[in-house]
Design an enzyme around this catalytic site. Structure first.
Site, mmCIF file in Angstrom:
data_model
loop_
_atom_site.group_PDB
_atom_site.id
_atom_site.type_symbol
_atom_site.label_atom_id
_atom_site.label_comp_id
_atom_site.label_asym_id
_atom_site.label_seq_id
_atom_site.Cartn_x
_atom_site.Cartn_y
_atom_site.Cartn_z
ATOM 1 N N ILE A 14 -19.337 12.359 -10.742
ATOM 2 C CA ILE A 14 -20.072 11.703 -11.829
ATOM 3 C C ILE A 14 -19.700 10.224 -11.947
ATOM 4 N N ARG A 29 -17.018 6.769 -10.467
ATOM 5 C CA ARG A 29 -15.614 6.424 -10.237
ATOM 6 C C ARG A 29 -15.180 5.392 -11.274
ATOM 7 N N GLY A 63 -23.647 15.718 -10.817
ATOM 8 C CA GLY A 63 -23.917 14.286 -10.635
ATOM 9 C C GLY A 63 -24.814 14.028 -9.436
ATOM 10 N N HIS A 85 -41.977 -3.997 19.409
ATOM 11 C CA HIS A 85 -42.805 -2.788 19.325
ATOM 12 C C HIS A 85 -42.409 -1.829 20.444
ATOM 13 N N GLU A 122 0.866 -1.197 0.000
ATOM 14 C CA GLU A 122 0.000 0.000 0.000
ATOM 15 C C GLU A 122 0.889 1.230 0.000
ATOM 16 N N GLY A 138 -7.502 2.172 2.577
ATOM 17 C CA GLY A 138 -7.942 2.540 1.228
ATOM 18 C C GLY A 138 -8.824 3.763 1.161
ATOM 19 N N LEU A 196 -3.316 2.489 6.098
ATOM 20 C CA LEU A 196 -4.108 1.399 5.522
ATOM 21 C C LEU A 196 -5.587 1.805 5.469
ATOM 22 N N ASP A 254 -13.236 -2.648 -6.243
ATOM 23 C CA ASP A 254 -13.632 -1.644 -7.232
ATOM 24 C C ASP A 254 -12.931 -1.832 -8.579
HETATM 25 P P1 FAD Z 1 -9.832 1.129 -2.326
HETATM 26 O O1 FAD Z 1 -10.523 1.334 -1.049
HETATM 27 O O2 FAD Z 1 -9.857 2.233 -3.325
HETATM 28 O O3 FAD Z 1 -8.339 0.760 -1.956
HETATM 29 C C1 FAD Z 1 -7.352 0.628 -2.916
HETATM 30 C C2 FAD Z 1 -6.021 0.978 -2.283
HETATM 31 O O4 FAD Z 1 -4.992 0.567 -3.175
HETATM 32 C C3 FAD Z 1 -5.801 2.470 -2.065
HETATM 33 O O5 FAD Z 1 -5.485 2.715 -0.716
HETATM 34 C C4 FAD Z 1 -4.637 2.830 -2.982
HETATM 35 O O6 FAD Z 1 -3.766 3.783 -2.396
HETATM 36 C C5 FAD Z 1 -3.949 1.499 -3.122
HETATM 37 N N1 FAD Z 1 -3.186 1.343 -4.369
HETATM 38 C C6 FAD Z 1 -3.630 1.538 -5.635
HETATM 39 N N2 FAD Z 1 -2.665 1.216 -6.531
HETATM 40 C C7 FAD Z 1 -1.607 0.807 -5.784
HETATM 41 C C8 FAD Z 1 -0.322 0.348 -6.122
HETATM 42 N N3 FAD Z 1 0.069 0.201 -7.395
HETATM 43 N N4 FAD Z 1 0.515 0.029 -5.118
HETATM 44 C C9 FAD Z 1 0.162 0.161 -3.809
HETATM 45 N N5 FAD Z 1 -1.061 0.566 -3.440
HETATM 46 C C10 FAD Z 1 -1.929 0.896 -4.418
HETATM 47 N N6 FAD Z 1 -18.790 2.275 -0.012
HETATM 48 C C11 FAD Z 1 -19.653 1.743 0.873
HETATM 49 O O7 FAD Z 1 -19.863 0.530 0.871
HETATM 50 N N7 FAD Z 1 -20.288 2.527 1.800
HETATM 51 C C12 FAD Z 1 -20.102 3.850 1.853
HETATM 52 O O8 FAD Z 1 -20.686 4.530 2.697
HETATM 53 C C13 FAD Z 1 -19.216 4.439 0.930
HETATM 54 N N8 FAD Z 1 -18.986 5.759 0.947
HETATM 55 C C14 FAD Z 1 -18.105 6.305 0.069
HETATM 56 C C15 FAD Z 1 -17.901 7.680 0.103
HETATM 57 C C16 FAD Z 1 -17.016 8.271 -0.773
HETATM 58 C C17 FAD Z 1 -16.801 9.759 -0.727
HETATM 59 C C18 FAD Z 1 -16.299 7.462 -1.703
HETATM 60 C C19 FAD Z 1 -15.306 8.079 -2.643
HETATM 61 C C20 FAD Z 1 -16.493 6.101 -1.751
HETATM 62 C C21 FAD Z 1 -17.407 5.506 -0.867
HETATM 63 N N9 FAD Z 1 -17.669 4.134 -0.882
HETATM 64 C C22 FAD Z 1 -18.559 3.597 -0.008
HETATM 65 C C23 FAD Z 1 -16.995 3.242 -1.843
HETATM 66 C C24 FAD Z 1 -15.833 2.505 -1.180
HETATM 67 O O9 FAD Z 1 -14.931 3.435 -0.649
HETATM 68 C C25 FAD Z 1 -15.139 1.616 -2.193
HETATM 69 O O10 FAD Z 1 -16.079 0.780 -2.828
HETATM 70 C C26 FAD Z 1 -14.090 0.746 -1.523
HETATM 71 O O11 FAD Z 1 -13.145 1.539 -0.869
HETATM 72 C C27 FAD Z 1 -13.413 -0.158 -2.532
HETATM 73 O O12 FAD Z 1 -12.445 -0.922 -1.895
HETATM 74 P P2 FAD Z 1 -11.149 -1.453 -2.664
HETATM 75 O O13 FAD Z 1 -10.356 -2.194 -1.658
HETATM 76 O O14 FAD Z 1 -11.549 -2.138 -3.913
HETATM 77 O O15 FAD Z 1 -10.368 -0.152 -3.120
HETATM 78 P P1 NAI Z 2 -22.703 7.440 -9.146
HETATM 79 O O1 NAI Z 2 -22.451 6.503 -10.252
HETATM 80 O O2 NAI Z 2 -23.430 6.984 -7.944
HETATM 81 O O3 NAI Z 2 -23.477 8.704 -9.697
HETATM 82 C C1 NAI Z 2 -22.972 9.512 -10.709
HETATM 83 C C2 NAI Z 2 -24.084 10.383 -11.234
HETATM 84 O O4 NAI Z 2 -23.525 11.328 -12.120
HETATM 85 C C3 NAI Z 2 -25.138 9.601 -12.012
HETATM 86 O O5 NAI Z 2 -26.416 10.019 -11.600
HETATM 87 C C4 NAI Z 2 -24.841 9.963 -13.462
HETATM 88 O O6 NAI Z 2 -25.997 9.922 -14.287
HETATM 89 C C5 NAI Z 2 -24.336 11.378 -13.290
HETATM 90 N N1 NAI Z 2 -23.500 11.855 -14.392
HETATM 91 C C6 NAI Z 2 -22.613 11.155 -15.143
HETATM 92 N N2 NAI Z 2 -22.022 11.965 -16.032
HETATM 93 C C7 NAI Z 2 -22.547 13.200 -15.842
HETATM 94 C C8 NAI Z 2 -22.325 14.472 -16.437
HETATM 95 N N3 NAI Z 2 -21.450 14.611 -17.425
HETATM 96 N N4 NAI Z 2 -23.025 15.528 -15.989
HETATM 97 C C9 NAI Z 2 -23.939 15.392 -14.984
HETATM 98 N N5 NAI Z 2 -24.178 14.209 -14.366
HETATM 99 C C10 NAI Z 2 -23.488 13.138 -14.792
HETATM 100 O O7 NAI Z 2 -21.262 8.020 -8.789
HETATM 101 P P2 NAI Z 2 -20.732 8.832 -7.531
HETATM 102 O O8 NAI Z 2 -21.835 9.559 -6.846
HETATM 103 O O9 NAI Z 2 -19.575 9.599 -8.045
HETATM 104 O O10 NAI Z 2 -20.227 7.687 -6.587
HETATM 105 C C11 NAI Z 2 -19.303 6.723 -7.062
HETATM 106 C C12 NAI Z 2 -19.487 5.430 -6.354
HETATM 107 O O11 NAI Z 2 -18.993 5.505 -5.035
HETATM 108 C C13 NAI Z 2 -20.939 5.018 -6.174
HETATM 109 O O12 NAI Z 2 -21.457 4.428 -7.339
HETATM 110 C C14 NAI Z 2 -20.852 4.053 -5.066
HETATM 111 O O13 NAI Z 2 -20.494 2.813 -5.598
HETATM 112 C C15 NAI Z 2 -19.717 4.601 -4.225
HETATM 113 N N6 NAI Z 2 -20.268 5.294 -3.051
HETATM 114 C C16 NAI Z 2 -21.066 4.613 -2.186
HETATM 115 C C17 NAI Z 2 -21.627 5.240 -1.103
HETATM 116 C C18 NAI Z 2 -22.532 4.476 -0.221
HETATM 117 O O14 NAI Z 2 -22.546 3.263 -0.313
HETATM 118 N N7 NAI Z 2 -23.275 5.115 0.655
HETATM 119 C C19 NAI Z 2 -21.356 6.628 -0.800
HETATM 120 C C20 NAI Z 2 -20.539 7.276 -1.791
HETATM 121 C C21 NAI Z 2 -19.995 6.605 -2.844
#
Ligand code: FAD
Ligand code: NAI
Length: 465
Positions: free
Chosen positions: A271, A273, A180, A444, A33, A40, A38, A312
């Site tokens: 918009i 990821r 988005g 309840h 990492e 992510g 740690l 992801d």
């Molecule tokens: P990541 O968590 O992205 O971890 C990947 C790690 O790999 C990173 O730390 C990165 O630095 C490391 N890495 C990448 N390339 C290399 C390399 N070559 N060498 C060494 N290290 C490397 N999901 C939910 O379920 N609930 C939520 O409430 C939620 N909220 C979110 C809110 C936001 C703002 C965002 C952006 C995402 C949210 N998500 C949520 C999505 C969630 O964060 C991801 O789905 C999840 O972190 C994916 O896990 P991962 O292990 O696949 O990747």
């Molecule tokens: P998203 O895929 O949830 O939503 C993106 C939105 O942007 C969609 O409604 C799409 O139609 C719109 N869009 C795409 N291109 C556009 C453009 N050019 N102009 C205007 N709108 C546009 O993606 P988001 O919100 O960025 O989140 C990414 C991912 O992160 C989520 O899909 C989810 O998997 C994860 N996440 C999960 C959370 C949770 O579980 N509570 C919280 C936050 C993120």
């Protein structure tokens, strides 16, 4: 003999859970990492900091707007510095917690950027430029994802921010435009609206939250609109210009027509990821990502022998708990065990107020698949706990197979929906019928009774509305 049984690249929910499961199964594991901590995206700049701000801002709004109804007179004053500090403290405690679990399970954390350097080899470049080569029987790619860019809108993390920037704004924007109407946009848009921003969400489609059951999305949008979030649907942003005090956005109707300029203090680009595999050396083992950057896999195996991928970086919902499921199943497959993930049972939760939670199929998906279903629906306006708490927004909707009564999908809008959906995940994993839930005694007064009443509604014997 290889140095490791498995080297995992990426220490997020996919990577760290893979490391822990590997150690539990007696495999010698290392996690590479390059972030300083740690956990992510999820722990550092995703799930956890966003939930910390959602929780704090929800209480701030309750103190401002709801406490007086309960007979509690207060005049809350926002201390944004402290709100951010408690968020950072919680995040540090969580990331340190993973470090502790690594030590406890004897997993090596190799600090640096990992690159696959041919079969069974991972090269790690540390911050100081030194390179170490790890030899391993298996490589698991768990490198996660990054925000998708939008041509014409350059994220500078000052005025135009992505989710990471929006988690640490130095002030409450007077106005914020979110590009988005997905989960990030609505969660973080909610945070800043509660803290005092005027929030406008610009969405390309003519609906919010694609993928969510349409009726539920409409109910959700009504609720957010009532709270003051403005929506501009069917609109695309074609350019952004940063000024001294903010940003001017050029917005055009998707259907065609005149462009207009919208101005705001800050813009959040959210918009979607995309998988992150930059500099990973995929070519050294012949792995070719698909058009959207996802790594093609079959039961987590990539096209390269001994190279696996999870979270992801591969297809499926981009959620932390999905990455965790992938991790366990992938490592169990590496260890020669049977493994399987039922992606239909991965729940989704939007942690706004009200929350939205669902699992299984939407009405649209069932209709498209030609599956005959019955729906039972129960509004929180008829739930005693919701009424007592003055939190009656939303409903629970249960969709069950018309012939067998098996539950096929559940959709909820309302406070604590994220906690309530777990009951239905378990029920559906056991292939329960709606009658199974309808005939189970629930405590309840709780909101979970609304879940039971909705199940009763499938056969038309809802008793409380
Ligand atoms: P990541 O968590 O992205 O971890 C990947 C790690 O790999 C990173 O730390 C990165 O630095 C490391 N890495 C990448 N390339 C290399 C390399 N070559 N060498 C060494 N290290 C490397 N999901 C939910 O379920 N609930 C939520 O409430 C939620 N909220 C979110 C809110 C936001 C703002 C965002 C952006 C995402 C949210 N998500 C949520 C999505 C969630 O964060 C991801 O789905 C999840 O972190 C994916 O896990 P991962 O292990 O696949 O990747
Ligand atoms: P998203 O895929 O949830 O939503 C993106 C939105 O942007 C969609 O409604 C799409 O139609 C719109 N869009 C795409 N291109 C556009 C453009 N050019 N102009 C205007 N709108 C546009 O993606 P988001 O919100 O960025 O989140 C990414 C991912 O992160 C989520 O899909 C989810 O998997 C994860 N996440 C999960 C959370 C949770 O579980 N509570 C919280 C936050 C993120």
């Amino acid at each position: 003999m290889a140095q490791y049984d498995v080297v995992i690249i990426g220490g997020g929910p996919g990577g760290y859970n893979a490391g822990i499961r590997a150690a539990q199964l007696g495999l010698k594991a290392a996690v590479v990492e390059n972030r300083g901590t740690l956990g992510g995206t999820c722990l550092n700049v995703g799930c956890m900091p966003s939930k910390a701000l959602l929780h704090a801002s929800e209480l701030y709004e309750a103190a401002n707007k709801d406490f007086a109804t309960l007979g509690i007179e207060v005049t809350p004053k926002l201390n944004l510095v402290q709100m951010m500090a408690q968020k950072a403290e919680s995040v540090t405690a969580l990331t340190k917690g993973i470090e502790f679990l690594f030590k406890k399970n004897k997993i090596d954390w190799i600090k640096g950027k990992g690159r696959i350097a041919g079969a069974g080899k991972v090269e790690v470049t540390a911050e100081d430029g030194s390179v170490t080569t790890l030899e391993t029987a298996n490589i698991v790619i768990a490198t996660g994802s990054e925000p998708a860019p939008l041509p014409g809108v350059t994220v500078d993390q000052v005025r135009i921010v992505d989710s990471t920037g929006a988690l640490s704004l130095p002030e409450v924007p007077k106005s914020l435009i979110v590009i988005g109407a997905g989960i990030i946009g609505l969660e973080l848009g909610s945070v800043w609206r509660r803290l005092g921003s005027e929030v406008t969400v610009v969405e390309f489609l003519d609906r919010i939250t694609p993928g969510m059951d349409t009726e539920t999305a409409k109910t959700f949008q009504r609720s957010l609109t009532k709270q003051g979030i403005k929506f501009k649907l069917g609109s695309k942003v074609t350019a952004a210009k940063t000024t001294k005090s903010g940003v001017d956005l050029t917005v055009e109707p998707v259907a065609g027509g005149e462009a207009e300029t919208l101005s705001a203090d800050y813009v959040l680009l959210a918009i979607g990821r995309r998988p992150y595999t930059e500099g990973l050396g995929l070519e050294s083992v012949g792995i070719v990502p698909d058009k959207r950057g996802f790594l093609p896999t079959e039961n987590f195996r990539t096209s390269a022998p001994g190279v696996w991928a999870i979270g992801d970086a591969i297809l499926g919902p981009m959620l932390a708990h999905k990455a965790e499921e992938d991790a366990v199943a992938c490592i169990e497959a590496i260890a020669g065990r049977h493994s399987h993930v039922d992606y239909n049972l991965v729940p989704s939760v939007v942690y706004t107020a009200p929350e939205v939670a669902w699992v299984g199929q939407t009405e649209e998906q069932l209709k498209a698949a030609g599956i005959a279903y019955k729906a039972g629906k129960f509004p929180f306006t008829a739930n005693s706990r919701a009424k007592i708490n003055h939190e009656t927004d939303g409903y629970v909707k249960v969709l069950a197979d018309a012939k067998t009564d098996e539950i096929l999908g559940v959709h909820m809008v309302g406070p604590q929906a994220g906690e309530m959906i777990g009951e239905y995940c378990v029920a559906m994993a056991f292939r329960a019928a709606s009658e199974d839930i309808a005939r189970v005694c629930h405590p309840h007064p709780t909101r979970s009774e609304a879940g039971r009443q909705a199940a009763m509604g499938v056969e038309g014997w809802t008793m409380q509305s």
